[in-house]
Design an enzyme around this catalytic site. Structure first.
Site, mmCIF file in Angstrom:
data_model
loop_
_atom_site.group_PDB
_atom_site.id
_atom_site.type_symbol
_atom_site.label_atom_id
_atom_site.label_comp_id
_atom_site.label_asym_id
_atom_site.label_seq_id
_atom_site.Cartn_x
_atom_site.Cartn_y
_atom_site.Cartn_z
ATOM 1 C CG HIS A 163 11.939 -35.478 96.687
ATOM 2 N ND1 HIS A 163 12.485 -35.537 97.957
ATOM 3 C CD2 HIS A 163 12.125 -36.697 96.136
ATOM 4 C CE1 HIS A 163 12.983 -36.739 98.148
ATOM 5 N NE2 HIS A 163 12.782 -37.465 97.068
ATOM 6 C CD GLU A 183 14.114 -39.349 94.091
ATOM 7 O OE1 GLU A 183 15.174 -38.968 94.604
ATOM 8 O OE2 GLU A 183 13.178 -39.810 94.761
ATOM 9 C CG HIS A 192 9.189 -41.185 95.928
ATOM 10 N ND1 HIS A 192 8.913 -39.836 95.839
ATOM 11 C CD2 HIS A 192 10.410 -41.268 96.493
ATOM 12 C CE1 HIS A 192 9.934 -39.145 96.307
ATOM 13 N NE2 HIS A 192 10.860 -39.997 96.727
ATOM 14 N NE ARG A 250 11.835 -39.096 107.373
ATOM 15 C CZ ARG A 250 12.625 -38.294 108.066
ATOM 16 N NH1 ARG A 250 12.164 -37.638 109.122
ATOM 17 N NH2 ARG A 250 13.870 -38.134 107.720
#
Length: 327
Positions: free
Chosen positions: A105, A122, A180, A200
């Site tokens: 991200h 996150e 991740h 992605r």
């Protein structure tokens, strides 16, 4: 007094090709006729997926509407000044019955430039797992941009990634920029910035039901990746019964875990923020001036900032919950 109370929301369920049925079997959620429920968005201010209140006199109103009405009383004055009616966190459960794509991200700066959106930092709390389930967080060695591209183009990216075998209670903090992936067999609670921007990188050459491979974002990801290496990616902590233990503290959110077997008094007078509880184990009551609200295993509840003094009363032998707020 604002008259605000602990607020529950209707989960927003998302079908995913890698999803399963543990939202129902473990978290007691009714997601209807979905074949593979991959995500339950517990609390969301993401456009097109705005959470709707399910309890009390505000039932039927969505999250943005009640922030607009109650402002700082609901989210905290500092939070309202910074974010307005946009709720700053997205709270989810994720059920991975297959490996999720390897992804990254962007941070706030890059996301603002490209998408006029917030970045995505996150964290994950492993709520359920199957034997051999893995979590990828970061690289397993020093990696240059050139080495990364070499392995990616050769289809060997996983050789560069750090994997931990997932155990219930494991915590992973994933700052923006860290590569991740959630592995097959993991059920996780996810706390993140309000953002749906994901790049992605690799999807194991999977095809959807129409025979198409999912879109990759190789070039976008390259500018977002933090290539630094750490020896340890899992967050270390030690539970202390009947006490809040900090798991993560960053500019975007603070998350504690509370495991309790007796009544606990919580005083949030000095905290200028909403508080979110995610129930990982057991059932409990929140007792406040506004009455009593029962919270079950798998439920998420929002405590308005104006609700400064409450009591947590366990209804089961042991309760485990995550406590989330913005400092």
């Amino acid at each position: 007094m604002s008259g605000l109370y602990p607020i529950k929301f209707k989960p927003i369920f998302h079908e995913k090709i890698w999803g399963g049925n543990r939202m129902k079997t473990i978290l007691n959620k009714d997601y209807g006729n979905l074949a593979n429920c991959g995500e339950s968005w517990e609390l969301s201010g993401v456009e097109g997926n705005i959470s709707v209140v399910s309890n009390g006199f505000l039932a039927g109103n969505d999250l943005n509407e009640i922030i607009e009405i109650y402002m700082g009383d609901l989210v905290g004055d500092k939070v309202y000044e910074k974010f307005g009616v946009e709720f700053p966190l997205l709270i989810k459960f994720i059920d991975a019955q297959d490996d999720l794509s390897i992804q990254v991200h962007p941070d706030d700066k890059l996301s603002k430039e490209r998408h006029n959106a917030y970045g995505k930092t996150e964290m994950w709390y492993v709520a359920g797992t199957e034997e051999g389930a893995l979590i990828n967080s970061g690289f397993n060695q020093e990696v240059s941009r050139e080495k990364y591209l070499e392995y990616l183009n050769a289809g060997k990216l996983t050789d560069l990634l750090h994997y931990d075998e997932a155990k219930v209670g494991d915590v992973f903090f994933i700052p923006a920029g860290r590569v991740h992936a959630i592995g097959k067999g993991c059920l996780v609670a996810e706390i993140q910035q309000t953002s749906d921007v994901t790049y992605r990188i690799f999807d194991y050459n999977r095809k959807d039901d129409k025979g198409n491979e999912r879109e990759l974002h190789t070039d976008f990801a390259l500018d977002a990746i933090d290539f630094s290496y750490a020896r340890e990616y899992k967050t270390k902590y030690t539970l202390e019964e009947n006490k809040a233990v900090q798991l993560v503290s960053c500019p975007y959110f603070t998350t504690n875990i509370i495991e309790f077997t007796q009544d606990i008094d919580k005083d949030y007078n000095d905290l200028d923020s909403f508080v979110i509880y995610m129930t990982m184990e057991g059932s409990f009551d929140i007792v406040s001036e506004e009455g009593t609200e029962t919270i079950e295993m798998g439920e998420t509840v929002l405590l308005p900032a104006s609700l400064e003094s409450i009591q947590l009363k366990p209804n089961s032998e042991r309760v485990k919950l995550m406590e989330v707020y913005i400092k």
